[in-house]
Scaffold this active site. Structure first.
Site: not given
Ligand code: FPP
Length: 248
Positions: A22, A24, A39, A69, A71, A133, A190, A196
């Protein structure tokens, strides 16, 4: 922290680590960049952490890559996440081969775009003989939906006299979850300071140790993983027993 200071007992590794990646979006926002930039950087963390886990000898790593979610996010963001997945699957096959990693997926993967499904199938097939793994990607995954799916399957079997009501136990339930061949989660991580579970592996984390860190996912490194494992190894897992019973 210097990596050398983190002591990990390789005999006591968690057998199954699951990660809610979480932060990104916030990582990108801090840099005044679009969310997709975060991302992309997050995908680099995935690579580093997968390699680090394989190197340590961890047997199972499950990553929450796309939730049910998710989506509901803006169309463009969903599109970018799918693109990132396809390119990661394409690009990382040599890394998986080199590190003896077997790819697996859980979730309602039929809902994923065709090219993601195809790529996924190919890489799963190409790595199916690897013995190191097991890397499981949770895609279009929701724990409640998984449990609902299992209950439906079991109900059908009961209705058709394939199994009896008396035989429905934890083992049967485990066998009908998407994670049927995986052990329970020992350590759930997390990132990003959120405390959460967000509909992730609800059944499988019954006895997991929970580890929350303020680090945003793109900042999560091999050292961060080592810290989480070292923290796990400091804890006493009692599974409902007393300390004295465990000591014996
Ligand atoms: C949460 O960050 C992350 C995601 C929704 C998906 C995770 C995806 C990746 C790490 C990229 C590609 C995955 C792979 C397996 C190569 P957020 O967008 O919810 O962050 P925020 O809470 O700060 O908005």
């Amino acid at each position: 922290m210097n990596q050398g200071e983190i002591k990990i007992d390789k005999e006591m590794l968690p057998e199954h680590i699951a990660i809610i990646m979480d932060g990104n979006g916030r990582w990108a926002k801090q840099r005044s960049r679009p969310r997709v930039f975060g991302h992309r950087e997050g995908a680099k963390s995935v690579r580093k952490v997968v390699e680090a886990a394989a190197r340590l000898g961890v047997k199972n790593l499950t990553l929450y890559a796309f939730s049910m979610e998710n989506w509901n996010r803006p169309k463009q963001e969903v599109k970018t996440l799918m693109k990132l997945l396809v390119s990661a699957l394409k690009n990382e096959l040599p890394l998986m081969r080199k590190n003896n990693i077997r790819l697996n997926s859980i979730g309602h993967t039929h809902a994923m775009p065709g090219n993601v499904q195809n790529e996924l199938k190919e890489v799963i097939a190409a790595t199916s003989d690897n013995t190191g793994l097991i890397l499981t990607l949770a895609l279009s995954y929701g724990a409640r939906q998984e449990i609902q799916h299992a209950i439906r399957e079991i109900s059908h079997k009961v209705k058709n006299n394939i199994i009896s009501v008396e035989n429905v136990d934890e083992d049967i339930i485990n066998k009908h979850l998407y994670t049927q061949n995986l052990p329970d989660v020992d350590l759930l991580i997390r990132t990003s300071g959120e405390v959460r579970i967000s509909n992730f592996l609800l059944w499988q984390i019954a006895y997991a140790e929970l580890y929350f860190t303020d680090e945003l996912w793109p900042d999560f490194t091999e050292t961060s993983l080592h810290k989480a494992i070292a923290d796990f190894q400091q804890r006493e897992r009692r599974f409902g027993k007393t300390s004295e019973q465990i000591a014996k």
